[in-house]
Enzyme design. Structure first.
Site, PDB file in Angstrom:
ATOM      1  N   ASP A 142       0.758  -1.374   0.076  1.00  0.00           N
ATOM      2  CA  ASP A 142      -0.246   0.181  -0.203  1.00  0.00           C
ATOM      3  C   ASP A 142       0.677   1.846   0.284  1.00  0.00           C
ATOM      4  O   ASP A 142       0.487   2.397   0.674  1.00  0.00           O
ATOM      5  CB  ASP A 142      -1.354   0.002   1.053  1.00  0.00           C
ATOM      6  CG  ASP A 142      -2.088   0.869   1.002  1.00  0.00           C
ATOM      7  OD1 ASP A 142      -2.269   1.198   0.109  1.00  0.00           O
ATOM      8  OD2 ASP A 142      -2.838   1.541   2.641  1.00  0.00           O
ATOM      9  N   CYS A 196     -19.579 -15.131  -2.457  1.00  0.00           N
ATOM     10  CA  CYS A 196     -20.047 -13.936  -2.216  1.00  0.00           C
ATOM     11  C   CYS A 196     -21.765 -14.354  -2.466  1.00  0.00           C
ATOM     12  O   CYS A 196     -22.235 -13.949  -1.574  1.00  0.00           O
ATOM     13  CB  CYS A 196     -19.936 -12.045  -3.176  1.00  0.00           C
ATOM     14  SG  CYS A 196     -18.588 -11.284  -2.245  1.00  0.00           S
ATOM     15  N   CYS A 199     -25.279 -12.464  -0.809  1.00  0.00           N
ATOM     16  CA  CYS A 199     -25.435 -11.189   0.138  1.00  0.00           C
ATOM     17  C   CYS A 199     -24.754  -9.721  -0.330  1.00  0.00           C
ATOM     18  O   CYS A 199     -24.486  -9.885  -1.237  1.00  0.00           O
ATOM     19  CB  CYS A 199     -24.355 -11.875   0.882  1.00  0.00           C
ATOM     20  SG  CYS A 199     -23.824 -11.044   2.544  1.00  0.00           S
ATOM     21  N   CYS A 202     -22.386  -6.727   3.173  1.00  0.00           N
ATOM     22  CA  CYS A 202     -21.914  -4.499   3.199  1.00  0.00           C
ATOM     23  C   CYS A 202     -22.312  -3.412   3.120  1.00  0.00           C
ATOM     24  O   CYS A 202     -22.456  -2.741   3.084  1.00  0.00           O
ATOM     25  CB  CYS A 202     -20.484  -5.506   2.321  1.00  0.00           C
ATOM     26  SG  CYS A 202     -20.390  -6.146   0.903  1.00  0.00           S
ATOM     27  N   CYS A 206     -23.651  -0.431   4.725  1.00  0.00           N
ATOM     28  CA  CYS A 206     -22.440   1.267   4.394  1.00  0.00           C
ATOM     29  C   CYS A 206     -23.447   2.590   5.410  1.00  0.00           C
ATOM     30  O   CYS A 206     -24.156   2.894   4.325  1.00  0.00           O
ATOM     31  CB  CYS A 206     -21.982   1.439   3.333  1.00  0.00           C
ATOM     32  SG  CYS A 206     -20.982   2.441   3.285  1.00  0.00           S
ATOM     33  N   CYS A 222     -16.587   7.100   1.250  1.00  0.00           N
ATOM     34  CA  CYS A 222     -16.110   6.558   2.028  1.00  0.00           C
ATOM     35  C   CYS A 222     -15.712   6.848   3.567  1.00  0.00           C
ATOM     36  O   CYS A 222     -14.734   7.360   3.476  1.00  0.00           O
ATOM     37  CB  CYS A 222     -15.019   5.700   1.182  1.00  0.00           C
ATOM     38  SG  CYS A 222     -14.920   4.542   3.139  1.00  0.00           S
ATOM     39  N   CYS A 249     -12.834   2.916   9.411  1.00  0.00           N
ATOM     40  CA  CYS A 249     -14.374   2.473   9.880  1.00  0.00           C
ATOM     41  C   CYS A 249     -14.399   1.286   8.663  1.00  0.00           C
ATOM     42  O   CYS A 249     -13.482   0.564   7.973  1.00  0.00           O
ATOM     43  CB  CYS A 249     -15.852   3.257   8.309  1.00  0.00           C
ATOM     44  SG  CYS A 249     -16.564   2.349   8.286  1.00  0.00           S
ATOM     45  N   CYS A 252     -18.034  -2.632   6.855  1.00  0.00           N
ATOM     46  CA  CYS A 252     -18.306  -3.796   5.510  1.00  0.00           C
ATOM     47  C   CYS A 252     -17.518  -4.929   6.318  1.00  0.00           C
ATOM     48  O   CYS A 252     -18.131  -5.624   5.923  1.00  0.00           O
ATOM     49  CB  CYS A 252     -18.069  -2.253   4.617  1.00  0.00           C
ATOM     50  SG  CYS A 252     -16.542  -2.711   3.849  1.00  0.00           S
ATOM     51  N   CYS A 256     -19.273  -8.649   7.539  1.00  0.00           N
ATOM     52  CA  CYS A 256     -19.165  -9.413   6.966  1.00  0.00           C
ATOM     53  C   CYS A 256     -19.350 -11.180   6.911  1.00  0.00           C
ATOM     54  O   CYS A 256     -17.938 -11.528   8.074  1.00  0.00           O
ATOM     55  CB  CYS A 256     -17.863  -9.309   5.501  1.00  0.00           C
ATOM     56  SG  CYS A 256     -17.853 -11.054   4.305  1.00  0.00           S
TER      57      CYS A 256
END
Length: 358
Positions: A142, A196, A199, A202, A206, A222, A249, A252, A256
């Site tokens: 990152d 997923c 579903c 998430c 939010c 976000c 945050c 989400c 899950c």
């Protein structure tokens, strides 16, 4: 191409010794992801993250970022604290029901992951060099124009969930990703399929409806972006929806179902620091800059500086004030009024808004 079967098995052993839970290999052809990324940029979903535009195709073409790159070794490192209880997700959701408590994302409660993960990736590179001799490489986490989620997906670390994060059937999404670009060819590991299903938990949970399509996040909405990357005022229309989030945050992720399989870290650096967990907003708002720097030393929260810390906490205090009464409401007002004449216009604006909430 090196004889990579035995090498990758050994790299997996070294990686686990360094705290990584899984290693994979991707090629450098990200052509399928490039149009999606460019469309995301064209729609302005990156907000003020202008560096994403400046780097051009380096993000989607690894060999442009590091010439000579033939393969990418991907790595996963869990960050759930070592002492996290089995019902950690339920406890995190409960924090959101305590409006006067400041909530910091789980990953940010320990040491800065950039330094920890990259440092361990570099140690892994040293061990590889001992085994095969010097090689061209560079480690990332990152920290550069790297399309890390697509590399993780291609290498079988997981699939990209509807919240945009990489999901694994045996590890959920509570992990950091890292990459090593190398100048020799390795056999790619196989991708995994999407699980997923139908579903949409998430998307539904939010607070700011930032997930605008499955796997597509509008960063401008976000809460993680608003409290961390955003350097200016938080849009007034979104403040009330932010609740008591003051740095990042996890909503989400905590909602899950796959995160019931999230793994605890083996890395002590990611243990929670008490000054950041379960603290009252009023107390956090009293931190002067010296206290802020001392209590966030070595952690990722320092990157937002004291001014933006006060901005974030002021918004949360305004949201708490809306629900408070009596002595609790008075304590919030007193804390806010103490910063009403703060030297920063950014802080003053958010304090003024907060005081108008009750």
């Amino acid at each position: 191409m090196v004889d990579d079967g035995q090498l990758m098995a050994q790299i997996g052993v070294w990686a686990r010794e360094l705290g990584f839970s899984q290693i994979g290999v991707s090629g450098v052809d990200l052509s399928l992801a490039e149009p999606r990324f460019l469309d995301w940029l064209a729609k302005g979903y990156h907000g003020s993250l202008h560096y994403m535009e400046r780097h051009g195709t380096k993000r989607t073409r690894p060999a442009e970022l590091l010439p000579g790159t033939l393969s990418v070794i991907t790595a996963r490192m869990p960050y759930l604290p070592r002492d996290a209880p089995s019902d950690w997700a339920a406890r995190e959701l409960q924090r959101l029901q305590r409006p006067q408590e400041g909530v910091v994302s789980l990953y940010a409660r320990g040491r800065d992951y950039h330094k920890v993960v990259r440092g361990r990736l570099n140690k892994l590179c040293e061990r590889i060099a001992e085994a095969i001799g010097p090689f061209g490489h560079r480690a990332f986490t990152d920290s550069a124009p790297v399309l890390e989620k697509e590399l993780a997906r291609l290498s079988g670390q997981g699939w990209q969930g509807r919240h945009g994060l990489v999901l694994s059937r045996d590890a959920g999404s509570m992990f950091f990703l890292g990459e090593i670009y190398v100048d020799f060819a390795l056999t790619p590991t196989a991708p995994v399929t999407d699980h997923c299903g139908t579903c949409t938990a998430c998307i539904d949970v939010c607070p700011t409806q930032a997930i605008v399509a499955p796997g597509v996040v509008d960063a401008r909405r976000c809460i993680s972006y608003l409290t961390i990357e955003n350097k200016g005022a938080i849009p007034e229309a979104l403040r009330a929806q932010m609740g008591n989030h003051i740095y990042g945050c996890d909503d989400c992720q905590t909602i899950c179902p796959w995160n019931k399989y999230a793994r605890k870290t083996e890395v002590a650096d990611f243990d929670e620091r008490s000054p950041l967990v379960g603290r009252q907003l009023v107390d956090l708002f009293l931190w002067d800059e010296e206290t802020f720097l001392r209590r966030t030393e070595g952690g990722p929260i320092r990157r937002i500086n004291h001014e933006r810390w006060l901005r974030n906490v002021a918004v949360a205090l305004g949201n708490a004030l809306r629900q408070a009464s009596g002595e609790e409401a008075q304590a919030i007002r007193t804390a806010l009024r103490a910063r009403r004449d703060h030297p920063s216009e950014l802080v003053r604006e958010h304090v003024a808004w907060a005081l108008q909430q009750g």
